[in-house]
Scaffold this active site. Structure first.
Site, PDB file in Angstrom:
ATOM      1  N   SER A 135      -8.041   0.416   0.545  1.00 27.84           N
ATOM      2  CA  SER A 135      -7.210   0.290  -0.776  1.00 27.84           C
ATOM      3  C   SER A 135      -7.770  -0.629  -1.731  1.00 27.84           C
ATOM      4  O   SER A 135      -8.491  -1.496  -1.288  1.00 27.84           O
ATOM      5  CB  SER A 135      -6.011   0.080  -0.379  1.00 27.84           C
ATOM      6  OG  SER A 135      -5.119  -0.494  -1.804  1.00 27.84           O
ATOM      7  N   TYR A 148       0.939  -5.681   3.066  1.00 28.50           N
ATOM      8  CA  TYR A 148       0.017  -4.503   2.938  1.00 28.50           C
ATOM      9  C   TYR A 148      -1.362  -4.958   2.646  1.00 28.50           C
ATOM     10  O   TYR A 148      -2.199  -4.641   3.345  1.00 28.50           O
ATOM     11  CB  TYR A 148       0.658  -3.845   2.026  1.00 28.50           C
ATOM     12  CG  TYR A 148      -0.060  -2.472   1.527  1.00 28.50           C
ATOM     13  CD1 TYR A 148      -0.460  -1.432   2.381  1.00 28.50           C
ATOM     14  CD2 TYR A 148      -1.014  -2.350   0.291  1.00 28.50           C
ATOM     15  CE1 TYR A 148      -0.994  -0.430   2.447  1.00 28.50           C
ATOM     16  CE2 TYR A 148      -1.832  -1.199   0.009  1.00 28.50           C
ATOM     17  CZ  TYR A 148      -1.871  -0.324   1.314  1.00 28.50           C
ATOM     18  OH  TYR A 148      -2.538   0.790   0.681  1.00 28.50           O
ATOM     19  N   LYS A 152      -4.881  -4.552   4.984  1.00 23.75           N
ATOM     20  CA  LYS A 152      -6.363  -3.858   4.326  1.00 23.75           C
ATOM     21  C   LYS A 152      -7.398  -4.889   4.333  1.00 23.75           C
ATOM     22  O   LYS A 152      -8.534  -4.400   4.372  1.00 23.75           O
ATOM     23  CB  LYS A 152      -5.859  -3.268   3.160  1.00 23.75           C
ATOM     24  CG  LYS A 152      -4.832  -2.084   2.909  1.00 23.75           C
ATOM     25  CD  LYS A 152      -5.479  -1.038   3.721  1.00 23.75           C
ATOM     26  CE  LYS A 152      -4.346   0.135   3.593  1.00 23.75           C
ATOM     27  NZ  LYS A 152      -4.995   1.335   4.340  1.00 23.75           N
ATOM     28  N   THR A 181       0.001  10.526  -4.414  1.00 22.10           N
ATOM     29  CA  THR A 181       0.419  10.736  -2.931  1.00 22.10           C
ATOM     30  C   THR A 181       1.957  10.312  -2.907  1.00 22.10           C
ATOM     31  O   THR A 181       2.604   9.809  -3.827  1.00 22.10           O
ATOM     32  CB  THR A 181      -0.323  10.124  -1.913  1.00 22.10           C
ATOM     33  OG1 THR A 181      -0.048   8.464  -2.110  1.00 22.10           O
ATOM     34  CG2 THR A 181      -1.637  10.378  -2.102  1.00 22.10           C
TER      35      THR A 181
END
Length: 230
Positions: A135, A148, A152, A181
């Site tokens: 990401s 998050y 990553k 998405t």
């Protein structure tokens, strides 16, 4: 499930939707496929759509289930492994509970490392490719994205270590910006915005970059790909 002699074999996780499904469709003309994920119905539907594809439903955070599922595949070689499965849970440091940190790392890092470890003999036999769908948050951390982004960043470190330890493999970290998405819909809802998928990358654009990495000439290695919406 061994690869047919004339076609390389690819295993794609998170293949039931989004980037993973787009990657499977991009690879299908040239590769036999193992489609990994939790949604058995969606995986079977995609496998029926693609020649040479097989659904492989598995809970990637269950070590015992993954080990048994890998053993059941009986792979003498694996040409491509694409890690697309992941979770994105947002929140400030103050509001993020420890269980959220644990779950995010379990899915985005630990499960990736565990599956890769089990598949290393097959990957080595093929001098294969490992692609990790990371990401933009694996390059820059922003407020509200702490757990998050940390997962990553850790995934990128895993890729760097694997690349250094396994010189016969090509290891690629892919860092897309926002992609149209289901996960992005959840992100926009969390931010309180109105969703407009036309502002984001298409999953097919990310898949095209991954296809370029795994079909590059034998003399070439794309260790990192950064993709942003125009």
């Amino acid at each position: 499930m061994a690869a047919v002699d004339s076609r390389p074999l690819a295993l794609v996780t998170g293949a039931s939707r989004g980037i993973g499904a787009a990657v499977a469709r991009a690879l299908a003309p040239t590769h036999d496929l193992v489609l990994g994920g939790r949604d058995a119905v969606a995986l079977e539907s995609l496998a029926a759509e693609l020649d040479g594809a097989r659904a492989w439903p598995v809970e990637l955070t269950d070590d015992g289930s993954v080990a048994a599922a890998v053993a059941g595949l009986d792979l003498p070689r694996l040409d491509v492994l694409v890690h697309s499965a992941g979770v994105g849970l947002l929140g400030t440091i103050e509001e993020t509970e420890p269980d959220t940190w644990r779950h995010q790392f379990e899915v985005n890092v630990v499960a990736v490392a565990g599956l890769t470890r089990l598949l290393l003999p097959a990957l080595r036999a093929a001098r294969g490719d490992v692609v990790l769908v990371n990401s933009g948050s694996g390059l820059t951390a922003r407020a509200g994205w702490g757990s998050y982004a940390a997962s990553k960043f850790a995934l990128r470190a895993f890729a760097d270590a694997l690349r250094a330890e396994e010189p016969d493999l090509r290891v690629t970290s892919v860092h897309p910006g926002r992609v149209d998405t289901d996960m992005q819909r959840s992100v926009v809802a969390h931010e309180g915005g109105e969703y407009d998928g036309s502002k984001f990358l298409r999953p097919e654009s990310v898949a095209a970059a991954i296809l370029a990495a795994v079909t590059a000439g034998a003399d070439a290695h794309l260790p990192e790909i950064v993709i942003r919406p125009r």
